[in-house]
Write an enzyme that holds these catalytic residues in place. Structure first.
Site, PDB file in Angstrom:
ATOM      1  CG  HIS A 115      -3.202  -0.697   7.837  1.00 36.84           C
ATOM      2  ND1 HIS A 115      -3.829  -1.225   8.951  1.00 36.84           N
ATOM      3  CD2 HIS A 115      -3.784  -1.288   6.772  1.00 36.84           C
ATOM      4  CE1 HIS A 115      -4.757  -2.102   8.554  1.00 36.84           C
ATOM      5  NE2 HIS A 115      -4.732  -2.142   7.219  1.00 36.84           N
TER       6      HIS A 115
ATOM      7  CE1 TYR B 227     -13.247   9.970  16.858  1.00 39.37           C
ATOM      8  CE2 TYR B 227     -11.138  10.618  17.789  1.00 39.37           C
ATOM      9  CZ  TYR B 227     -12.399  10.952  17.329  1.00 39.37           C
ATOM     10  OH  TYR B 227     -12.805  12.267  17.336  1.00 39.37           O
TER      11      TYR B 227
ATOM     12  CD  GLU C 276     -14.473   3.173  13.404  1.00 41.56           C
ATOM     13  OE1 GLU C 276     -14.568   2.277  14.272  1.00 41.56           O
ATOM     14  OE2 GLU C 276     -13.720   4.178  13.536  1.00 41.56           O
TER      15      GLU C 276
ATOM     16  CE1 TYR D 115      -9.882  -8.297   6.882  1.00 42.66           C
ATOM     17  CE2 TYR D 115      -7.922  -7.471   7.982  1.00 42.66           C
ATOM     18  CZ  TYR D 115      -8.971  -7.282   7.121  1.00 42.66           C
ATOM     19  OH  TYR D 115      -9.126  -6.070   6.493  1.00 42.66           O
TER      20      TYR D 115
ATOM     21  CD  GLN E  98      -2.633  -1.352   2.529  1.00 38.20           C
ATOM     22  OE1 GLN E  98      -2.780  -0.407   3.296  1.00 38.20           O
ATOM     23  NE2 GLN E  98      -3.087  -2.561   2.808  1.00 38.20           N
TER      24      GLN E  98
END
Length: 408
Positions: free
Chosen positions: A187, A290, A280, A301, A121
């Site tokens: 991430h 949060y 979210e 997972y 990513q």
């Protein structure tokens, strides 16, 4: 080519209407496979048990936009319009920065772009204009680099220099580094947004798939950060007295926030990819926790459960959430006149959901919304100076699309 677009139909497997849980099943986050479960209603941060808002299935003859295909790109990631012009910047994960016209096909590749680490990513990520762009032509870019301990996101600042037939980045300098660098290739998040007054640069820093650092305010992972335009910790941040990377932290307990945007009223919002479910939309407040990975409306997972958000825990719950996953990516809060019915509302790209998600916002609450099937993973969404909405697909040969009001 202009065409009407498809909406979700009940014949699709795993499509359920339950409050804000109108979603489609399919590929989860950036490459992760989510196994869909039952859709559930969405709480607000104040009271997760209250009556939820609802998503409506739009009739195909009543869609609020027509779609025009504007071009194709390989692995695009972010869109940014230049003010008072008909030009658009597009980043690609593989490291290209493209400057194109919005009223034609003419485009050029910008020189002087950093060489990002394209791993998982990673790659070249976000681009935003500096608060004084019209005077100093400053742009900010994020990308992933190698370093001691592994990989991490960085932010650079440069001057966009243009002639009639060329463009380049001048005086590129790195002003911020994600801390700590670590192993893995996921991430990074590395979305950016300037506050409306231009005094603060907000940055999303994902948990790098390590989970626990999101709850550690001595780590820069799993956080939303508040910096000065020079990349320094902003004065008055909630954990400034701890020193170190803690001085940068604005909020914590985040997993992978891939969207960051200010609403016209000055509130900051983030779209965040959950684990297996539990995606979210969050209203970001200074110093708040949060919940990740201690609370989530999704599951791990491997199937292990995570405690749901509740009014009894110490965490801030999402304003809207989706199970099964839609995999939210880029986020835009609409402030134009072309679609007056959408002013102040949120729009998210959905990756596994292959959709454009609309959330109607009333102050700090989500009250309704719709999901439009785009037939492909949607990476980013942006508002053009003329009020049209532009979205870009994800992956190879991805389409750039322009949304305008339908012809009557």
């Amino acid at each position: 080519m202009t065409q009407r677009w498809r909406t979700f139909h009940t014949s699709l497997a795993c499509l359920t209407v339950a409050g804000l849980g109108l979603v489609a099943c399919g590929d989860g986050g950036d490459g992760a496979q989510d196994q869909p479960t039952t859709s559930v209603a969405s709480p607000t941060s104040e009271d997760p048990s209250q009556e939820s808002p609802s998503f409506a299935e739009a009739d195909e003859d009543e869609l609020p936009f027509a779609v025009e295909e504007m071009g194709n790109y390989d692995s695009p990631w972010a869109l940014e319009f230049l003010p008072n012009s008909e030009q658009l910047l597009i980043t690609t994960i593989t490291g290209d920065l493209i400057l194109r016209e919005t009223n034609g096909d003419r485009q050029i590749t910008v020189d002087g772009v950093p060489e990002p680490v394209v791993q998982g990513q990673g790659g070249l990520g976000d681009i935003v204009l500096g608060p004084n762009f019209e005077q100093d032509r400053t742009v900010y870019l994020s990308w992933v680099e190698d370093g001691d301990g592994g990989t991490g996101a960085v932010i650079g600042r440069a001057t966009l220099e243009q002639t009639e037939n060329s463009a380049s980045l001048g005086d590129l300098e790195v002003i911020w580094e994600q801390q700590p660098k670590t192993s893995g290739n996921g991430h990074f998040s590395h979305r950016m947004a300037f506050s409306p007054d231009g005094e603060h640069l907000y940055v999303s820093s994902g948990d790098r798939q390590k989970m626990e650092p999101a709850q550690d305010v001595d780590s820069g992972l799993g956080k939303i950060l508040r910096l000065t335009p020079d990349g320094d910790p902003a004065p008055g941040n909630p954990f400034a007295d701890r020193g170190g990377v803690s001085q940068e932290i604005y909020s914590y307990g985040h997993r992978n926030p891939l969207g960051l945007a200010f609403a016209p009223d000055g509130t900051l919002w983030s779209s965040e990819m959950g684990p297996q479910g539990g995606d979210e939309l969050n209203l970001i407040r200074a110093g708040e926790n949060y919940g990740w990975p201690e609370a989530s409306n999704g599951s791990h997972y491997g199937g292990d459960e995570i405690p749901d958000h509740s009014s009894d825990d110490e965490f801030i719950g999402p304003v809207a959430w989706w199970t099964p996953s839609v995999s939210p990516a880029g986020l835009m809060i609409y402030d134009g006149d072309t679609f007056p019915q959408f002013q102040g509302d949120a729009f998210m790209g959905a990756l596994s959901g292959q959709a454009l998600v609309h959330v109607q916002i009333d102050d700090d609450r989500a009250v309704a919304g719709e999901i439009w099937d785009m037939g492909s993973r949607i990476r980013d969404v942006a508002e053009a100076p003329d009020g049209s909405i532009w979205v870009v697909e994800d992956g190879e040969n991805a389409k750039l699309l322009r949304l305008t009001p339908p012809e009557n």
